[in-house]
Motif scaffolding. Structure first.
Motif, short mmCIF file in Angstrom:
data_model
loop_
_atom_site.label_atom_id
_atom_site.label_comp_id
_atom_site.label_asym_id
_atom_site.label_seq_id
_atom_site.Cartn_x
_atom_site.Cartn_y
_atom_site.Cartn_z
N ALA A 151 -7.04 11.37 -2.99
CA ALA A 151 -8.37 10.76 -3.06
C ALA A 151 -8.29 9.27 -3.38
CB ALA A 151 -9.22 11.48 -4.11
N GLN A 152 -7.20 8.84 -4.04
CA GLN A 152 -7.11 7.43 -4.42
C GLN A 152 -5.99 6.67 -3.70
OE1 GLN A 152 -5.70 6.88 -8.53
NE2 GLN A 152 -5.44 9.10 -8.65
N SER A 153 -5.22 7.34 -2.87
CA SER A 153 -4.14 6.69 -2.13
C SER A 153 -4.61 6.33 -0.73
CB SER A 153 -2.92 7.60 -2.04
OG SER A 153 -2.38 7.86 -3.31
N GLU A 154 -4.17 5.15 -0.26
CA GLU A 154 -4.50 4.77 1.11
C GLU A 154 -3.73 5.63 2.09
OE1 GLU A 154 -4.06 0.90 4.05
OE2 GLU A 154 -4.06 0.63 1.88
N HIS A 155 -2.45 5.85 1.82
CA HIS A 155 -1.63 6.74 2.64
C HIS A 155 -0.47 7.22 1.76
CE1 HIS A 155 -0.11 8.38 6.50
NE2 HIS A 155 1.05 8.30 5.85
N LEU A 156 -0.21 8.51 1.82
CA LEU A 156 0.82 9.11 0.98
C LEU A 156 1.94 9.68 1.84
CD1 LEU A 156 1.71 10.00 -1.91
CD2 LEU A 156 0.53 12.17 -1.47
N LEU A 157 3.16 9.22 1.59
CA LEU A 157 4.34 9.81 2.21
C LEU A 157 4.83 10.89 1.26
CD1 LEU A 157 6.47 9.62 4.54
CD2 LEU A 157 7.80 8.16 3.00
N LEU A 158 4.65 12.15 1.63
CA LEU A 158 4.88 13.27 0.72
C LEU A 158 6.13 14.05 1.12
CD1 LEU A 158 3.76 14.88 -1.70
CD2 LEU A 158 2.54 16.31 -0.04
N PHE A 159 7.14 14.03 0.25
CA PHE A 159 8.34 14.83 0.43
C PHE A 159 8.09 16.21 -0.19
CE2 PHE A 159 9.83 10.56 0.83
CZ PHE A 159 10.93 10.62 1.68
N THR A 160 8.56 17.25 0.47
CA THR A 160 8.32 18.59 -0.03
C THR A 160 9.51 19.50 0.29
OG1 THR A 160 6.87 20.52 0.10
CG2 THR A 160 7.10 19.21 2.10
N SER A 161 9.69 20.49 -0.56
CA SER A 161 10.76 21.47 -0.33
C SER A 161 10.23 22.70 0.38
CB SER A 161 11.37 21.89 -1.68
OG SER A 161 10.37 22.43 -2.53
N THR A 162 8.90 22.78 0.54
CA THR A 162 8.30 23.94 1.19
C THR A 162 7.16 23.50 2.10
OG1 THR A 162 7.12 26.02 0.82
CG2 THR A 162 6.74 24.26 -0.77
N THR A 163 6.95 24.22 3.18
CA THR A 163 5.83 23.95 4.08
C THR A 163 4.94 25.20 4.12
OG1 THR A 163 7.23 24.63 5.95
CG2 THR A 163 7.06 22.27 5.49
N SER A 164 4.44 25.56 2.95
CA SER A 164 3.60 26.74 2.84
C SER A 164 2.28 26.53 3.56
CB SER A 164 3.36 27.07 1.37
OG SER A 164 2.65 26.01 0.74
N GLU A 165 1.61 27.64 3.86
CA GLU A 165 0.33 27.56 4.56
C GLU A 165 -0.71 26.79 3.74
OE1 GLU A 165 -0.46 28.44 7.56
OE2 GLU A 165 1.56 29.15 8.02
N ARG B 157 0.82 -1.20 0.00
CA ARG B 157 0.00 0.00 0.00
C ARG B 157 0.87 1.27 0.00
NH1 ARG B 157 -0.83 -2.03 5.39
NH2 ARG B 157 0.19 -0.74 6.98
N MET B 158 2.14 1.13 -0.34
CA MET B 158 3.05 2.27 -0.30
C MET B 158 2.79 3.24 -1.43
SD MET B 158 5.63 3.99 0.82
CE MET B 158 6.32 2.92 2.06
N SER B 159 2.61 4.51 -1.08
CA SER B 159 2.51 5.59 -2.05
C SER B 159 3.45 6.69 -1.60
CB SER B 159 1.07 6.14 -2.14
OG SER B 159 0.19 5.16 -2.66
N VAL B 160 4.31 7.14 -2.51
CA VAL B 160 5.30 8.17 -2.21
C VAL B 160 5.11 9.32 -3.19
CG1 VAL B 160 7.75 8.70 -1.94
CG2 VAL B 160 6.91 6.41 -1.41
N GLY B 161 5.16 10.53 -2.69
CA GLY B 161 5.00 11.70 -3.55
C GLY B 161 6.08 12.73 -3.31
N PHE B 162 6.24 13.62 -4.29
CA PHE B 162 7.15 14.76 -4.15
C PHE B 162 6.41 16.01 -4.60
CE2 PHE B 162 10.21 17.70 -6.15
CZ PHE B 162 10.91 18.06 -5.01
N PHE B 163 6.34 16.99 -3.71
CA PHE B 163 5.66 18.25 -4.00
C PHE B 163 6.72 19.26 -4.41
CE2 PHE B 163 3.36 22.17 -2.97
CZ PHE B 163 2.11 21.89 -3.51
N GLY B 164 6.81 19.50 -5.72
CA GLY B 164 7.91 20.28 -6.28
C GLY B 164 7.61 21.75 -6.46
N ALA B 165 7.30 22.46 -5.39
CA ALA B 165 7.10 23.90 -5.47
C ALA B 165 8.45 24.61 -5.50
CB ALA B 165 6.28 24.39 -4.28
N PRO B 166 8.52 25.79 -6.12
CA PRO B 166 9.80 26.53 -6.16
C PRO B 166 10.30 26.86 -4.76
CG PRO B 166 8.21 27.46 -7.71
CD PRO B 166 7.45 26.49 -6.86
N HIS B 167 11.55 26.52 -4.49
CA HIS B 167 12.13 26.77 -3.16
C HIS B 167 13.64 26.55 -3.25
CE1 HIS B 167 12.91 26.24 1.19
NE2 HIS B 167 11.83 26.98 1.34
#
Length: 378
Positions: free
Chosen positions: A320-334, A238-248
């Motif tokens: 909406a379709q992932s059981e659990h997402l481990l999300l890596f991100t370069s920013t922690t915006s509001e 059930r592993m789902s991994v994401g990367f949130f690539g906002a400018p940073h």
């Protein structure tokens, strides 16, 4: 400029011919031995220049050689140019120019000067470059030469363009760093553990990239088809991994952390879903086996930052379709924190980089310095 080169070369030749004609007229008027000697000598020089100017630079065969098959961010790129030709010909010098892609080193050109004379093989090493993540296109090379007197200079663009892909840096100790940094010493560890479960799940047909040690030789001998053992690992399934690539400013470091984790999972024969939110955004589903490493690495190599307003709707669709997402991100915006809070910590775990300052209780923080430069190799 290239269209004017033949005209410029012709004008030089016209000038030399007129000069030689004037020298003959002067010699006819003078009539002494010294004048005729000067005329004959200049005629030989002119003939020598003519022969060299007619030599085709395309007779050189160029091969651009890189010191490695694959490059990762932080590697040293050593380029060697191999020039060969069938015949020996006294070319006075060759200036080789290799423009460097702006994505690797903007506005820079590698130059090497060689004096072939009667050699038919030349090996020219260029200066070392530092690899930066991305896809870099090396343009064809430029060769420039002239006669020994520097009167007739010529240049051509030759060779083939070549693409060099540089993958993100890889840190195989990523799992230990996550375990140390996770809130409450691994409260959410079930969502990203890479430890294997030793309970046998079943057998399946062997595929390229599977471990040799997992092959069931008895079943293989009975069926005549190579079979491999498959172990239970509910966390991986059930592993789902994401990367949130906002400018940073920490974009590359966060990308390296995400790539290291996903690569480690693939190396451990994990089954996972990878969602890259950036430019371009891409979703990849991997079954077991290391055969997906190349596809995975190329996806991480070409991604570029994208504005959060574009990425947040894509993130909502993935959650909406992932059981659990481990999300890596370069920013922690509001905006990102509001989205994560809306879905809850049982739906998404956020992993961010931080050097110092206040920390959010629901975020796993990794040290930025640990991913600022390459450690180890492949």
């Amino acid at each position: 400029m290239n269209k004017l080169r033949p005209l410029f070369l012709a004008s030089k030749w016209v000038g030399l011919v007129l000069l030689f004609a004037g020298l003959i007229v002067y010699t006819l008027f003078q009539g002494d031995n010294a004048s005729w000697f000067l005329t004959y000598f200049f005629g030989l020089v002119l003939l020598f220049i003519l022969v060299l100017s007619l030599y085709r630079l395309k007779n050189w065969r160029l091969v651009r050689k890189f010191n490695k098959q694959e490059y990762f961010a932080g590697d040293a790129i050593d380029i060697e140019l191999l020039l060969t030709r069938k015949s020996h010909f006294p070319v006075s010098y060759l200036l080789v120019r290799q423009p460097i892609p702006n994505s690797l080193l903007a506005g820079h050109t590698l130059r090497e000067l060689a004096f072939p004379f009667f050699k038919n093989t030349l090996a020219l090493p260029f200066e070392t470059l530092e690899a930066k993540r991305g896809i870099h296109r090396f343009a064809p090379l430029e060769l420039r030469t002239s006669d020994p007197l520097g009167l007739i200079e010529r240049s051509i663009t030759t060779g083939e363009a070549e693409t060099l892909t540089v993958f993100p840096a890889y840190f195989p100790e990523i799992a230990d760093k996550l375990s140390e940094a996770a809130p409450e010493r691994g409260k959410n560890a079930t969502h990203w553990t890479i430890k294997k479960n030793d309970n046998l799940h079943g057998l399946r047909e062997y595929s390229a990239g599977d471990r040799i040690a997992s092959i069931d030789w008895k079943t293989t001998a009975k069926t005549g088809t190579m079979m491999t053992r498959e172990f239970e690992n509910s966390a991986k399934s059930r592993m789902s991994v994401g990367f949130f690539g906002a400018p940073h400013p920490d974009f590359e470091a966060a990308l390296s952390a995400a790539y290291s984790f996903v690569r480690k999972m693939v190396e451990e024969n994990g089954e996972l879903r990878v969602a890259l939110f950036g430019s371009p955004s891409e979703t990849l589903d991997f079954n077991q086996g290391k055969k997906h490493l190349s596809e995975l690495s190329h996806a991480f190599a070409k991604i570029k930052p994208q504005e959060p307003a574009v990425l947040l709707p894509l993130l909502q669709e993935e959650l909406a379709q992932s059981e659990h997402l481990l999300l890596f991100t370069s920013t922690t915006s509001e905006a990102l924190l509001r989205e994560v809070h809306k879905w809850g910590e049982n739906k998404v775990t956020l992993v961010a980089l931080q050097e110092n300052g206040p920390q959010h209780p629901q975020i796993i923080y990794l040290s930025k310095m640990a991913f600022s430069r390459r450690k180890g190799g492949f």
